[in-house]
Scaffold this motif. Sequence first.
Motif, PDB file in Angstrom:
ATOM      1  N   VAL A 249       0.849  -1.192   0.000  1.00 48.65           N
ATOM      2  CA  VAL A 249       0.000   0.000   0.000  1.00 48.65           C
ATOM      3  C   VAL A 249       0.886   1.243   0.000  1.00 48.65           C
ATOM      4  O   VAL A 249       1.794   1.367   0.824  1.00 48.65           O
ATOM      5  CB  VAL A 249      -0.925   0.012   1.238  1.00 48.65           C
ATOM      6  CG1 VAL A 249      -1.721   1.308   1.306  1.00 48.65           C
ATOM      7  CG2 VAL A 249      -1.856  -1.191   1.203  1.00 48.65           C
ATOM      8  N   GLU A 250       0.605   2.165  -0.921  1.00 48.31           N
ATOM      9  CA  GLU A 250       1.426   3.365  -1.049  1.00 48.31           C
ATOM     10  C   GLU A 250       0.852   4.552  -0.281  1.00 48.31           C
ATOM     11  O   GLU A 250       1.608   5.430   0.152  1.00 48.31           O
ATOM     12  CB  GLU A 250       1.577   3.735  -2.531  1.00 48.31           C
ATOM     13  CG  GLU A 250       2.249   2.664  -3.380  1.00 48.31           C
ATOM     14  CD  GLU A 250       3.703   2.409  -2.986  1.00 48.31           C
ATOM     15  OE1 GLU A 250       4.307   3.307  -2.365  1.00 48.31           O
ATOM     16  OE2 GLU A 250       4.217   1.310  -3.266  1.00 48.31           O
ATOM     17  N   SER A 251      -0.474   4.610  -0.110  1.00 48.74           N
ATOM     18  CA  SER A 251      -1.086   5.765   0.542  1.00 48.74           C
ATOM     19  C   SER A 251      -2.490   5.415   1.017  1.00 48.74           C
ATOM     20  O   SER A 251      -3.050   4.370   0.650  1.00 48.74           O
ATOM     21  CB  SER A 251      -1.159   6.948  -0.425  1.00 48.74           C
ATOM     22  OG  SER A 251      -2.019   6.630  -1.517  1.00 48.74           O
ATOM     23  N   THR A 253      -5.121   6.997   0.120  1.00 48.29           N
ATOM     24  CA  THR A 253      -5.981   7.102  -1.062  1.00 48.29           C
ATOM     25  C   THR A 253      -6.007   5.785  -1.823  1.00 48.29           C
ATOM     26  O   THR A 253      -7.073   5.301  -2.230  1.00 48.29           O
ATOM     27  CB  THR A 253      -5.495   8.239  -1.979  1.00 48.29           C
ATOM     28  OG1 THR A 253      -5.515   9.464  -1.257  1.00 48.29           O
ATOM     29  CG2 THR A 253      -6.376   8.340  -3.207  1.00 48.29           C
ATOM     30  N   GLN A 254      -4.842   5.196  -2.009  1.00 49.68           N
ATOM     31  CA  GLN A 254      -4.776   3.908  -2.699  1.00 49.68           C
ATOM     32  C   GLN A 254      -5.503   2.831  -1.907  1.00 49.68           C
ATOM     33  O   GLN A 254      -6.171   1.966  -2.482  1.00 49.68           O
ATOM     34  CB  GLN A 254      -3.314   3.490  -2.919  1.00 49.68           C
ATOM     35  CG  GLN A 254      -3.181   2.192  -3.726  1.00 49.68           C
ATOM     36  CD  GLN A 254      -1.809   1.570  -3.616  1.00 49.68           C
ATOM     37  OE1 GLN A 254      -1.086   1.804  -2.655  1.00 49.68           O
ATOM     38  NE2 GLN A 254      -1.451   0.764  -4.608  1.00 49.68           N
ATOM     39  N   GLN A 257      -9.175   3.253  -2.524  1.00 51.99           N
ATOM     40  CA  GLN A 257      -9.526   2.829  -3.878  1.00 51.99           C
ATOM     41  C   GLN A 257      -9.553   1.312  -3.981  1.00 51.99           C
ATOM     42  O   GLN A 257     -10.445   0.740  -4.621  1.00 51.99           O
ATOM     43  CB  GLN A 257      -8.531   3.415  -4.881  1.00 51.99           C
ATOM     44  CG  GLN A 257      -8.633   4.917  -5.053  1.00 51.99           C
ATOM     45  CD  GLN A 257      -7.525   5.486  -5.932  1.00 51.99           C
ATOM     46  OE1 GLN A 257      -6.533   4.808  -6.221  1.00 51.99           O
ATOM     47  NE2 GLN A 257      -7.689   6.742  -6.350  1.00 51.99           N
ATOM     48  N   PHE A 258      -8.586   0.671  -3.332  1.00 51.35           N
ATOM     49  CA  PHE A 258      -8.549  -0.798  -3.374  1.00 51.35           C
ATOM     50  C   PHE A 258      -9.800  -1.400  -2.750  1.00 51.35           C
ATOM     51  O   PHE A 258     -10.470  -2.230  -3.366  1.00 51.35           O
ATOM     52  CB  PHE A 258      -7.314  -1.325  -2.646  1.00 51.35           C
ATOM     53  CG  PHE A 258      -7.477  -2.736  -2.156  1.00 51.35           C
ATOM     54  CD1 PHE A 258      -7.450  -3.813  -3.040  1.00 51.35           C
ATOM     55  CD2 PHE A 258      -7.728  -3.008  -0.803  1.00 51.35           C
ATOM     56  CE1 PHE A 258      -7.647  -5.119  -2.598  1.00 51.35           C
ATOM     57  CE2 PHE A 258      -7.918  -4.299  -0.354  1.00 51.35           C
ATOM     58  CZ  PHE A 258      -7.884  -5.355  -1.254  1.00 51.35           C
TER      59      PHE A 258
END
Length: 328
Positions: A249-251, A253-254, A257-258
Amino acid sequence: MAIEIINFNQLIQRQSSLDRFPTTLFPTNYFYIAFCIIVFLYTIQKRDKKSSSRFMEILSSNQSISILEINFNNRIVRTNNSSVSLEQFCQSYVIDSITLQNNIISSMNQFSPSDVQIKSKSCSSYYRLTGKYDASTNVFQGIMIDNTQEKQQLNKLKNTLTHDALTGLQNRYHLNNKIQKFCAKSSSEQCSIYFIDLNKFKQINDTHGHDNGDVVLRSVADRFQQFADESVLPVRLSGDEFLIVKRNVESNTQADQFISSYLSSVQCDTVQLNNSTSIKVTLSFGGVVFNKSQSTQTDKLIKCADERMYQMKKNLLPNGNSTVTFTA
């Protein structure tokens, strides 16, 4: 009639002579002792021969046990049936000869028996070698046992212990270790965890029965698996409660979204019940993003995600703001 007159001293002397040298009984006693010794030795030899024969009978009747002598210098393997080259032996068992040699050399010695585990190249068969290795002659002597069935049964027991019987998902057994190991393989420093439950599941059970409730749980779990990849770990906690762990996980927000995309796929189709009824299943969730070094705090992570999920259920959170950065 002639009468022999013997005085008392002569009588005592003759009696003592007879006591020391019983000429009539001497040969018979020693013959009897010698006979007993011969019978005893014969019995022992016969018993040992019978035991050895019985042992060889067991070996010959059990094809999973083989007596081995492996000479790595001459590349020869002698078994209880034949003598073949090391390459032919390894080929027949589909094992790697270099791995076999390295494992035996590194794990065994000539003073005490020890074990080495070997698996076939296809990982479909497993073998245990027990014996001694002499480094001076580069020779192993011992037995090889095919313990494939034992390994398979052990894997089945392990799978039963670590997986949920109804859904087939990972269960909460050693959950902390599962999450830590899973997150340790993350390519990024962050992971996320989501607490999920089925909306109005009690109503489904009350209306359609617990058998159909199980149908719903299995259907949802199957979809969790279907839409997961190697970066997603679905877990059934209990009842209608599930965990989804996401690595790489990068953030935040990501992470949002996932989970939105993932659960949309899970909820897209209706569930067919046993009574030919189709129902729509919806899910509530709450999640946290955390550093993978924090995966040791599993209980706190789950509790935080659970709290976020209940806030979402009470419409205190918009669907697009479901995750939060975890702080210990």
